[in-house]
Enzyme design. Structure first.
Site, PDB file in Angstrom:
ATOM      1  N   LYS A 180     -21.090   6.692 -34.884  1.00 54.80           N
ATOM      2  CA  LYS A 180     -20.930   7.887 -34.060  1.00 54.80           C
ATOM      3  C   LYS A 180     -21.813   7.888 -32.816  1.00 54.80           C
ATOM      4  CE  LYS A 180     -17.880   9.892 -36.744  1.00 54.80           C
ATOM      5  NZ  LYS A 180     -16.505  10.160 -36.297  1.00 54.80           N
TER       6      LYS A 180
ATOM      7  N   SER B 152     -18.867   6.185 -47.174  1.00 54.27           N
ATOM      8  CA  SER B 152     -17.607   5.925 -46.485  1.00 54.27           C
ATOM      9  C   SER B 152     -17.425   4.439 -46.213  1.00 54.27           C
ATOM     10  CB  SER B 152     -17.530   6.720 -45.176  1.00 54.27           C
ATOM     11  OG  SER B 152     -18.411   6.204 -44.202  1.00 54.27           O
TER      12      SER B 152
END
Length: 340
Positions: free
Chosen positions: A83, A300
């Protein structure tokens, strides 16, 4: 955008018949070709991107000999996740357009990683950040956000990030002169970051041999940007999205798209296949990667590798690349690490 080693291009053209592992440039760039610094940019910006691409060796024992599985270690970014790329792109565009003007506070909803990237860059660039996130995110994420000085609002965990998004949307509407609403779920600068950086890095690092790209689906920015770039280079590349198997899950950062609000930047038609992964599978694979490969990655990331191995087992030949969104340090307090 970074450039490859000149010698790497020569190596690929000369020895293309050799095994793929001999062609991999793990970082994909020289140190001087990382994110370019303008005179007033903080040094941390130069550390974003050009993350390593490494092969999996021990967890691929059920995979055919002519199939290679590689992982892109996005936890190596300075904020600890993929991110960082999207946050930098969003901030740069907002500053360029004047949307993030001096005196304004950056506002957004997050499950943690994008918020950490915003907070890191806000600290380095000198603007305030306020974030809304579900109250059940890992304590490590909350501590990191507080360490960077971000303001926090913890929202109803039952509503996940959709509840946090509603909160910030209402707050931004009430006080538009105070906040710049970054809106990572609908901001085109999010996938643009991956089209300009992550996709080219993967293409270069595999010498253009990638056949399958696997990534988790959260905002959809990574898949949209990387997938769009790879399809532009070779339309035969298969795109595989990864999502939790149900609305009630523990895979932070991913959405069960059948029941969640689909982000505006994501087009489900871009993927050839979506793989559902149980939380227990994702956690088990993350633990296995730590114990068998020496890679300490997030939940994840465990889901992405679970899906990548399913894909790889069905192939006779191919190059599968899974993007691992973050490292395991933000989940270190979770009990599954010590389970047998």
């Amino acid at each position: 955008m970074s450039q490859p080693y000149p010698v790497q291009e020569q190596l690929i053209s000369i020895v293309d018949e050799r095994p793929l592992q001999t062609l991999i440039d793990p970082r994909g760039s020289t140190p001087s070709s990382r994110t370019a610094l303008s005179p007033d940019s903080p040094p941390v910006v130069s550390l974003i991107g050009n993350t390593p691409l490494v092969p999996l060796r021990r967890v691929t024992w059920e995979v055919a000999p002519n199939v290679s599985v590689f992982v892109k270690l996005e936890g190596q970014n300075p904020g600890g996740s993929v991110k960082d790329r999207a946050a930098l792109s969003i901030i740069r565009e907002a500053q360029r357009s004047g949307a993030l003007a001096p005196g304004k506070t950056l506002l957004d909803a997050t499950s943690g990683n994008t918020g950490i990237a915003y907070a890191m860059l806000g600290a380095a660039l000198g603007f305030p950040v306020h974030l809304a996130l579900p109250a059940d995110v890992s304590p490590e994420r909350v501590q990191m956000l507080r360490a960077y000085g971000a303001g926090l609002t913890l929202t109803n965990p039952a509503e996940r990030t959709d509840g946090a998004r509603r909160f910030v949307r209402d707050l931004a509407a009430r006080e538009p002169d105070r906040y710049f609403y970054a809106d990572q779920y609908n901001n085109p600068a999010n996938p643009l970051a991956h089209r300009q950086t992550t996709g080219p890095e993967i293409w270069r690092q595999t010498g253009g041999r990638i056949t399958h790209f696997v990534a988790g689906l959260g905002t959809g920015g990574t898949m949209t940007g990387v997938g769009g770039y790879l399809k532009g280079k070779d339309s035969r590349v298969q795109l595989i999205g990864v999502q939790p198997d149900s609305p009630e899950h523990g895979i932070a950062g991913l959405k069960h798209l059948a029941t969640a609000k689909v982000p505006g930047i994501y087009d489900p038609r871009i993927v050839e296949r979506t793989v559902d992964v149980r939380t227990s599978e994702a956690e088990g694979t993350a633990r296995e990667l730590a114990r068998e490969e020496g890679l300490f990655v997030g939940v994840s990331a465990g889901a992405a590798v679970t899906a990548a191995l399913r894909v790889a087992r069905d192939l006779d030949k191919g190059v599968v690349v899974a993007l691992l969104a973050d490292g395991g340090f933000k989940y270190a307090s979770a009990p599954f690490w010590t389970e047998s």
